[in-house]
Design an enzyme around this catalytic site. Structure first.
Site, mmCIF file in Angstrom:
data_model
loop_
_atom_site.group_PDB
_atom_site.id
_atom_site.type_symbol
_atom_site.label_atom_id
_atom_site.label_comp_id
_atom_site.label_asym_id
_atom_site.label_seq_id
_atom_site.Cartn_x
_atom_site.Cartn_y
_atom_site.Cartn_z
ATOM 1 C CB ALA A 1 -17.932 -38.424 -17.986
ATOM 2 C CB SER B 1 -21.726 -25.090 -17.834
ATOM 3 O OG SER B 1 -22.627 -24.326 -18.589
ATOM 4 C CE1 TYR C 1 -24.579 -29.717 -18.680
ATOM 5 C CE2 TYR C 1 -24.978 -27.355 -18.953
ATOM 6 C CZ TYR C 1 -24.108 -28.438 -18.982
ATOM 7 O OH TYR C 1 -22.787 -28.247 -19.303
ATOM 8 C CE LYS D 1 -21.552 -30.151 -16.407
ATOM 9 N NZ LYS D 1 -20.352 -30.969 -16.470
ATOM 10 C CG ASP E 1 -32.095 -21.953 -24.725
ATOM 11 O OD1 ASP E 1 -31.370 -22.788 -24.148
ATOM 12 O OD2 ASP E 1 -32.294 -21.952 -25.952
HETATM 13 N N1 LIG Z 1 -20.118 -28.350 -25.307
HETATM 14 C C1 LIG Z 1 -20.473 -27.297 -24.595
HETATM 15 O O1 LIG Z 1 -21.033 -26.327 -25.109
HETATM 16 C C2 LIG Z 1 -20.168 -27.242 -23.107
HETATM 17 C C3 LIG Z 1 -20.222 -26.012 -22.441
HETATM 18 C C4 LIG Z 1 -19.976 -25.970 -21.068
HETATM 19 C C5 LIG Z 1 -19.654 -27.138 -20.379
HETATM 20 N N2 LIG Z 1 -19.606 -28.305 -21.056
HETATM 21 C C6 LIG Z 1 -19.272 -29.520 -20.310
HETATM 22 O O2 LIG Z 1 -18.090 -30.071 -20.877
HETATM 23 C C7 LIG Z 1 -18.113 -31.487 -20.770
HETATM 24 C C8 LIG Z 1 -17.872 -32.119 -22.129
HETATM 25 O O3 LIG Z 1 -18.846 -31.644 -23.042
HETATM 26 P P1 LIG Z 1 -18.879 -32.153 -24.537
HETATM 27 O O4 LIG Z 1 -19.416 -31.030 -25.346
HETATM 28 O O5 LIG Z 1 -17.601 -32.767 -24.917
HETATM 29 O O6 LIG Z 1 -20.015 -33.249 -24.421
HETATM 30 P P2 LIG Z 1 -20.077 -34.704 -25.072
HETATM 31 O O7 LIG Z 1 -21.453 -35.215 -24.839
HETATM 32 O O8 LIG Z 1 -19.568 -34.676 -26.451
HETATM 33 O O9 LIG Z 1 -19.033 -35.506 -24.167
HETATM 34 C C9 LIG Z 1 -19.368 -36.060 -22.920
HETATM 35 C C10 LIG Z 1 -18.834 -37.484 -22.897
HETATM 36 O O10 LIG Z 1 -19.163 -38.059 -21.633
HETATM 37 C C11 LIG Z 1 -19.634 -39.371 -21.860
HETATM 38 N N3 LIG Z 1 -20.495 -39.739 -20.730
HETATM 39 C C12 LIG Z 1 -21.715 -39.257 -20.416
HETATM 40 N N4 LIG Z 1 -22.186 -39.857 -19.317
HETATM 41 C C13 LIG Z 1 -21.238 -40.729 -18.916
HETATM 42 C C14 LIG Z 1 -21.122 -41.633 -17.816
HETATM 43 N N5 LIG Z 1 -22.104 -41.780 -16.914
HETATM 44 N N6 LIG Z 1 -20.010 -42.394 -17.709
HETATM 45 C C15 LIG Z 1 -19.013 -42.282 -18.610
HETATM 46 N N7 LIG Z 1 -19.061 -41.437 -19.653
HETATM 47 C C16 LIG Z 1 -20.150 -40.662 -19.798
HETATM 48 C C17 LIG Z 1 -20.364 -39.305 -23.189
HETATM 49 O O11 LIG Z 1 -20.490 -40.558 -23.820
HETATM 50 C C18 LIG Z 1 -19.462 -38.363 -23.967
HETATM 51 O O12 LIG Z 1 -18.455 -39.073 -24.655
HETATM 52 C C19 LIG Z 1 -19.464 -31.839 -20.156
HETATM 53 O O13 LIG Z 1 -19.276 -32.003 -18.756
HETATM 54 C C20 LIG Z 1 -20.315 -30.617 -20.427
HETATM 55 O O14 LIG Z 1 -21.329 -30.465 -19.479
HETATM 56 C C21 LIG Z 1 -19.843 -28.395 -22.403
HETATM 57 O O1 LIG Z 2 -30.873 -25.759 -33.426
HETATM 58 C C1 LIG Z 2 -30.609 -24.851 -32.637
HETATM 59 C C2 LIG Z 2 -29.693 -25.046 -31.563
HETATM 60 C C3 LIG Z 2 -29.463 -23.978 -30.706
HETATM 61 N N1 LIG Z 2 -30.072 -22.782 -30.896
HETATM 62 C C4 LIG Z 2 -29.798 -21.672 -29.973
HETATM 63 O O2 LIG Z 2 -28.423 -21.400 -30.006
HETATM 64 C C5 LIG Z 2 -27.959 -20.976 -28.727
HETATM 65 C C6 LIG Z 2 -26.817 -21.868 -28.312
HETATM 66 O O3 LIG Z 2 -27.334 -23.187 -28.131
HETATM 67 P P1 LIG Z 2 -26.417 -24.437 -27.764
HETATM 68 O O4 LIG Z 2 -25.325 -24.579 -28.765
HETATM 69 O O5 LIG Z 2 -27.323 -25.600 -27.528
HETATM 70 O O6 LIG Z 2 -25.718 -23.945 -26.425
HETATM 71 P P2 LIG Z 2 -26.323 -23.703 -24.985
HETATM 72 O O7 LIG Z 2 -27.769 -23.888 -24.914
HETATM 73 O O8 LIG Z 2 -25.776 -22.384 -24.543
HETATM 74 O O9 LIG Z 2 -25.693 -24.916 -24.161
HETATM 75 C C7 LIG Z 2 -24.337 -25.307 -24.428
HETATM 76 O O10 LIG Z 2 -23.525 -24.374 -23.836
HETATM 77 C C8 LIG Z 2 -23.662 -24.330 -22.424
HETATM 78 C C9 LIG Z 2 -22.868 -23.158 -21.979
HETATM 79 O O11 LIG Z 2 -23.520 -22.010 -22.489
HETATM 80 C C10 LIG Z 2 -23.211 -25.683 -21.915
HETATM 81 O O12 LIG Z 2 -23.144 -25.711 -20.547
HETATM 82 C C11 LIG Z 2 -24.114 -26.763 -22.445
HETATM 83 O O13 LIG Z 2 -23.664 -28.022 -22.004
HETATM 84 C C12 LIG Z 2 -24.071 -26.723 -23.935
HETATM 85 O O14 LIG Z 2 -24.988 -27.639 -24.491
HETATM 86 C C13 LIG Z 2 -29.163 -21.091 -27.777
HETATM 87 O O15 LIG Z 2 -29.754 -19.841 -27.656
HETATM 88 C C14 LIG Z 2 -30.122 -22.008 -28.525
HETATM 89 O O16 LIG Z 2 -31.473 -21.763 -28.247
HETATM 90 C C15 LIG Z 2 -30.947 -22.574 -31.945
HETATM 91 O O17 LIG Z 2 -31.485 -21.501 -32.107
HETATM 92 N N2 LIG Z 2 -31.190 -23.622 -32.786
#
Ligand SMILES: NC(=O)c1ccc[n+]([C@@H]2O[C@H](COP(=O)([O-])OP(=O)(O)OC[C@H]3O[C@@H](n4cnc5c(N)ncnc54)[C@H](O)[C@@H]3O)[C@@H](O)[C@H]2O)c1
Ligand SMILES: O=c1ccn([C@@H]2O[C@H](COP(=O)(O)OP(=O)(O)O[C@H]3O[C@H](CO)[C@@H](O)[C@H](O)[C@H]3O)[C@@H](O)[C@H]2O)c(=O)[nH]1
Length: 366
Positions: free
Chosen positions: A101, A144, A168, A172, A314
């Site tokens: 979360a 992350s 963000y 983390k 970014d």
């Molecule tokens: N998706 C990515 O690219 C990525 C990359 C690196 C790390 N992460 C981390 O992985 C985790 C999951 O990411 P995701 O892509 O599934 O995101 P997501 O937004 O789909 O899932 C996060 C979930 O947490 C819930 N949430 C947010 N705030 C909350 C709160 N205060 N109480 C209870 N629930 C809450 C949201 O409703 C959601 O269901 C996150 O911690 C994110 O930072 C994601």
């Molecule tokens: O419409 C879009 C969306 C994204 N990007 C680019 O695509 C790349 C990837 O973007 P995105 O998928 O948003 O990933 P990140 O910005 O790398 O962030 C994600 O990946 C991180 C790890 O790299 C996590 O920690 C974050 O939670 C998650 O949102 C970045 O350069 C963005 O600028 C575009 O050019 N156009």
């Protein structure tokens, strides 16, 4: 151990501690929902808490349909609400926690830093206090690669100094520091801190994928919206990065590999106390335009795009040296970028409007 975990136990290993009930925070979200399937598939009892800030309860009908089992309980709550969270721990014999979360948008965090620190750091301290009060000391934490910041072309291993470039990533990093401090002070804790690079793709069934609230922020769901015709074109954020084609480079990893790593992490929560940090990535640098080309091939659709300014917060390149997790656990991701695009497209085609309309399951109040 039940029959599922006996079947998956490491040969010769007789763990003195094996989790049975896992609390999944953020279990309705993209990665959390796939983790629920993975856990149910392997015999774990799964308890979910989520406030649906970026998800909907519709997802659980999908999770249960794929797994052929029920999630033990789902609670709609904000993890910062310690009283509500505590009631969940009172009610269920939680052995370990997977803490997904959080708010995850890089650009959202630049716009609303306080909200990000409050949810991500405040949510983690609330969870830790509640775990402590209930004698639960084992945690898998979603960190992350963004904590590394602008660390160069990589590949980056876990010893790379952390220099977050946006709130963000800083939130983390702050959580990691708190977890490290807890582990330092209290030898009963084991924390596996997984620094994911960029999880993408979907469950191969096409039932489960990425269904954020509002317009998607991440690249692949955005590209999928363009392929579907819901968006006219992709905005590419920056074409002047010091990368081979000028667009930002990331290391994409299939969400199924990501959650497999979490499930395997449970087997290692008793290996050694303390905090252990692992990168999760494929170790391959993939540009925004590489993703566009791969998705276009998987979907057989053109993906029109236009290159615009960089997105605040970014960085140019984030690519993993993900060898540490292979050395430690004998595990490595196996799915390719083509697999991620195929599965993400399969989900989008079958669910052009996400989970909306799926049967709603009642949420018990804690
Ligand atoms: N998706 C990515 O690219 C990525 C990359 C690196 C790390 N992460 C981390 O992985 C985790 C999951 O990411 P995701 O892509 O599934 O995101 P997501 O937004 O789909 O899932 C996060 C979930 O947490 C819930 N949430 C947010 N705030 C909350 C709160 N205060 N109480 C209870 N629930 C809450 C949201 O409703 C959601 O269901 C996150 O911690 C994110 O930072 C994601
Ligand atoms: O419409 C879009 C969306 C994204 N990007 C680019 O695509 C790349 C990837 O973007 P995105 O998928 O948003 O990933 P990140 O910005 O790398 O962030 C994600 O990946 C991180 C790890 O790299 C996590 O920690 C974050 O939670 C998650 O949102 C970045 O350069 C963005 O600028 C575009 O050019 N156009």
């Amino acid at each position: 151990m039940d029959k599922y975990r006996r079947a998956h136990a490491r040969p010769g290993a007789a763990p003195s501690w094996a989790p049975s009930t896992v609390l999944v925070t953020g279990g309705a979200g993209f990665i959390g929902s796939h983790a629920c399937v993975e856990l149910l598939d392997h015999g774990y009892e799964v308890i979910v808490v989520d406030d649906y800030a970026n998800s909907t309860p519709h997802v659980f009908a999908r999770v249960e349909r794929i797994a052929g089992r029920f999630v033990g309980a789902v609670y709609e709550l904000d993890i910062r609400d310690r009283r509500a969270l505590s009631a969940v721990f009172d009610r269920h014999p939680v052995d370990a926690v997977m803490h997904f979360a959080a708010l995850k948008s890089v650009s959202g965090s630049v716009e609303s830093p306080v909200e990000y620190y409050d949810t991500n750091v405040g949510g983690t301290t609330s969870l830790l206090r509640t775990m402590h009060e209930h004698g639960v000391h084992r945690l898998v934490f979603s960190s992350s690669c963004s904590v590394y910041g602008d660390a160069g072309a990589g590949p980056l291993d876990e010893s790379t100094p952390a220099h977050p470039t946006n709130p963000y990533a800083a939130s983390k990093r702050a959580c990691e520091q708190i977890l490290a401090d807890v582990c330092c002070r209290r030898p009963e804790y084991t924390v596996l801190c997984l620094r994911y690079f960029n999880p993408a793709g979907a469950h191969p069934s096409g039932l489960l994928g990425e269904d954020p609230q509002g317009a998607p922020d991440n690249l692949m769901p955005h590209v999928a919206q363009v392929a579907l015709g819901h968006s006219k074109r992709l905005q590419v954020f920056g074409g002047d990065y010091p990368t081979p084609d000028g667009t930002a480079v990331r290391d994409y990893i299939h969400v199924m590999d990501t959650v497999e790593a979490h499930r395997i992490a449970l087997d290692h929560l008793a290996d050694a106390p303390g905090m252990h940090v692992f990168n999760l990535g494929l170790g391959q640098g993939i540009s925004v335009l590489d993703v566009v080309a791969a998705f276009s091939e998987a979907s057989a659709k053109p993906i029109p795009y236009e290159v615009g300014p960089r997105r605040p917060g970014d960085v140019a390149t984030l690519v993993a040296d993900a060898s540490a997790v292979s050395r430690a656990w004998g595990w490595r991701p196996t799915r390719t970028l083509a697999d991620m695009c195929r599965d993400a497209w399969h989900f989008q085609r079958l669910n052009p409007h996400g989970y909306a309309g799926a049967e709603r399951r009642p949420n018990p109040k804690p």
